[in-house]
Enzyme design. Structure first.
Site, PDB file in Angstrom:
ATOM      1  N   LYS A   1      -9.964  24.214  13.647  1.00 17.15           N
ATOM      2  CA  LYS A   1      -9.530  24.958  14.835  1.00 17.15           C
ATOM      3  C   LYS A   1      -9.049  26.341  14.420  1.00 17.15           C
ATOM      4  CE  LYS A   1      -7.028  24.390  19.170  1.00 17.15           C
ATOM      5  NZ  LYS A   1      -6.268  23.442  20.007  1.00 17.15           N
TER       6      LYS A   1
ATOM      7  N   SER B   1      -2.215  27.600  14.630  1.00 18.37           N
ATOM      8  CA  SER B   1      -1.021  27.695  15.477  1.00 18.37           C
ATOM      9  C   SER B   1      -0.194  28.904  15.041  1.00 18.37           C
ATOM     10  CB  SER B   1      -0.160  26.438  15.361  1.00 18.37           C
ATOM     11  OG  SER B   1       1.098  26.652  15.980  1.00 18.37           O
TER      12      SER B   1
ATOM     13  N   ASN C   1       2.928  29.255  15.612  1.00 19.66           N
ATOM     14  CA  ASN C   1       4.342  28.902  15.731  1.00 19.66           C
ATOM     15  C   ASN C   1       4.958  28.303  14.476  1.00 19.66           C
ATOM     16  OD1 ASN C   1       4.372  29.733  18.464  1.00 19.66           O
ATOM     17  ND2 ASN C   1       3.318  27.830  19.000  1.00 19.66           N
ATOM     18  N   THR C   2       4.180  28.173  13.417  1.00 21.11           N
ATOM     19  CA  THR C   2       4.707  27.782  12.111  1.00 21.11           C
ATOM     20  C   THR C   2       4.498  28.967  11.179  1.00 21.11           C
ATOM     21  OG1 THR C   2       4.271  25.429  12.453  1.00 21.11           O
ATOM     22  CG2 THR C   2       4.480  26.184  10.182  1.00 21.11           C
TER      23      THR C   2
ATOM     24  N   PHE D   1       5.114  22.567  15.934  1.00 20.40           N
ATOM     25  CA  PHE D   1       4.688  21.247  15.439  1.00 20.40           C
ATOM     26  C   PHE D   1       5.816  20.209  15.537  1.00 20.40           C
ATOM     27  CE2 PHE D   1       1.070  22.698  12.333  1.00 20.40           C
ATOM     28  CZ  PHE D   1       0.271  22.994  13.414  1.00 20.40           C
TER      29      PHE D   1
ATOM     30  N   ASN E   1       4.050  28.855  24.446  1.00 24.56           N
ATOM     31  CA  ASN E   1       4.845  27.850  23.731  1.00 24.56           C
ATOM     32  C   ASN E   1       5.092  28.317  22.301  1.00 24.56           C
ATOM     33  OD1 ASN E   1       3.644  25.984  21.457  1.00 24.56           O
ATOM     34  ND2 ASN E   1       1.909  26.495  22.799  1.00 24.56           N
TER      35      ASN E   1
ATOM     36  N   ASN F   1      -7.553  28.462  19.456  1.00 21.92           N
ATOM     37  CA  ASN F   1      -6.161  28.123  19.730  1.00 21.92           C
ATOM     38  C   ASN F   1      -5.559  29.201  20.635  1.00 21.92           C
ATOM     39  OD1 ASN F   1      -3.542  26.918  19.453  1.00 21.92           O
ATOM     40  ND2 ASN F   1      -4.053  26.284  17.369  1.00 21.92           N
TER      41      ASN F   1
END
Length: 352
Positions: free
Chosen positions: A210, A172, A174-175, A114, A110, A239
């Protein structure tokens, strides 16, 4: 798995993954998914960071990003559930498509970024939460924020009245540049700010951190040091990963975070390393690649006081929560343990 659930999963797998995910949330809120109630026993009851859990099997963040299915999820067999990640302001996330099934690998990639409805909506939903569940919130930062570290404290202050714990998510992939906040100085400043905000709350709650699985031993040592110095209540390891080792599926080269079966060994090794580095002083929550009771048990034996999973439900359905909890009870009994705590870290050396 019940036949109706198996048929439902087969139908969902014919759809775009993100649409299927939305429908699975709707199925839960409509009462169409199995909700056996809490799974517990004297052996499974466990205490983590002051939280009393009916069992140590939790739902990882990302499944219910906006807190839409709090009541049914609390009856699905989990010992605790984590919703979010949530940012101060709503944001759409990255362009679609941004979720990919890797069926041959029992995995997913993915790059949501966010996407969520913001802390105001989440706070309203949390206010209606079931009171007998243990519910945590994954805190995030807006992509275009001028003060990303401050965003975490802002969401905490806004939602804490309805939470049992909150997780600082700096892992994460993805940011853009979010993982930079895992560096020692940046992480120490961020966590100190969040914990100061927590300490000022009318009802202070535990703060979890995390982390990513893609960390060097030196970076892990820094995280262990910062966690100790700032007084973090638990660390969630881990993660999603940026690694693509050994994948076979057509979508293996998509950008984003990889979750599911291929992450199990990598994340469990990081968990064991962190357990060793912290001297087992800080509770750890093991996440990454869990799809069976045996794998949940392996995480506990590697150093986790509790576990979380999410991606395995894509392939096995939500009934997996109760199956893993019940299976874990059997494994603890088989090995002569009368509590989860007795098994924590018992085979850590096997992963080092």
């Amino acid at each position: 798995m019940k036949m109706t659930e198996k048929l439902g999963l087969a139908a969902l797998h014919r759809l775009d993954p993100e649409i299927a995910h939305g429908l699975s949330i709707k199925a839960l809120t409509s009462g169409l998914a199995p909700t056996p109630g809490p799974v517990t026993s004297d052996r499974l009851k466990t205490r983590v960071a002051g939280l009393e859990l009916p069992n140590p099997v939790g739902l990882a963040a990302g499944f219910d990003k906006n807190g839409e299915a709090l009541a049914p999820l609390s009856r699905a067999g989990f010992g605790f559930i984590e919703v979010g990640a949530v940012t101060p302001r709503p944001q759409p996330g990255n362009p679609k498509p941004r979720l990919f099934r890797l069926t041959e690998d029992r995995a997913a990639i993915n790059r949501f970024g966010f996407n969520n409805e913001g802390m105001d909506v989440m706070a309203e939903r949390l206010a209606q939460r079931p009171k007998d569940a243990v519910i945590g919130l994954n805190l995030g930062a807006n992509k275009d924020s001028d003060d990303r570290p401050g965003d975490f404290a802002k969401v905490l202050a806004h939602c804490a009245a309805h939470l049992d714990y909150a997780t600082v998510n700096v892992s994460s992939p993805n940011t853009e540049k979010l993982r930079d906040l895992q560096g020692k100085a940046a992480l120490s400043a961020l966590l100190s700010d969040v914990i100061e905000t927590r300490n000022a709350l009318p009802r202070p709650i535990p703060i979890f951190l995390k982390i990513a699985p893609d960390l060097t031993e030196a970076e892990l040592q820094d995280i262990a040091d910062v966690a100790r110095e700032t007084g973090v209540d638990a660390v969630i390891a881990t993660n999603t990963t940026l690694s693509r080792d050994g994948l076979r599926s057509a979508h293996k080269d998509q950008a984003g975070g990889l979750s599911g079966a291929p992450l199990f060994e990598k994340s469990t090794r990081v968990l064991a390393q962190l357990s060793q580095l912290t001297g087992a002083e800080i509770p750890l929550i093991g996440v990454g690649g869990i799809s069976t009771a045996e794998q949940a048990y392996a995480k506990i034996c590697a150093g986790a006081s509790a576990v979380q999973f999410y991606t395995a439900m894509v392939y096995s359905g939500i009934s997996l929560a109760a199956e893993i909890a019940q299976g874990l009870d059997d494994l603890l009994a088989r090995d002569g343990y009368t509590s989860v705590a007795q098994a924590v870290g018992s085979k850590r050396e096997d992963w080092l």
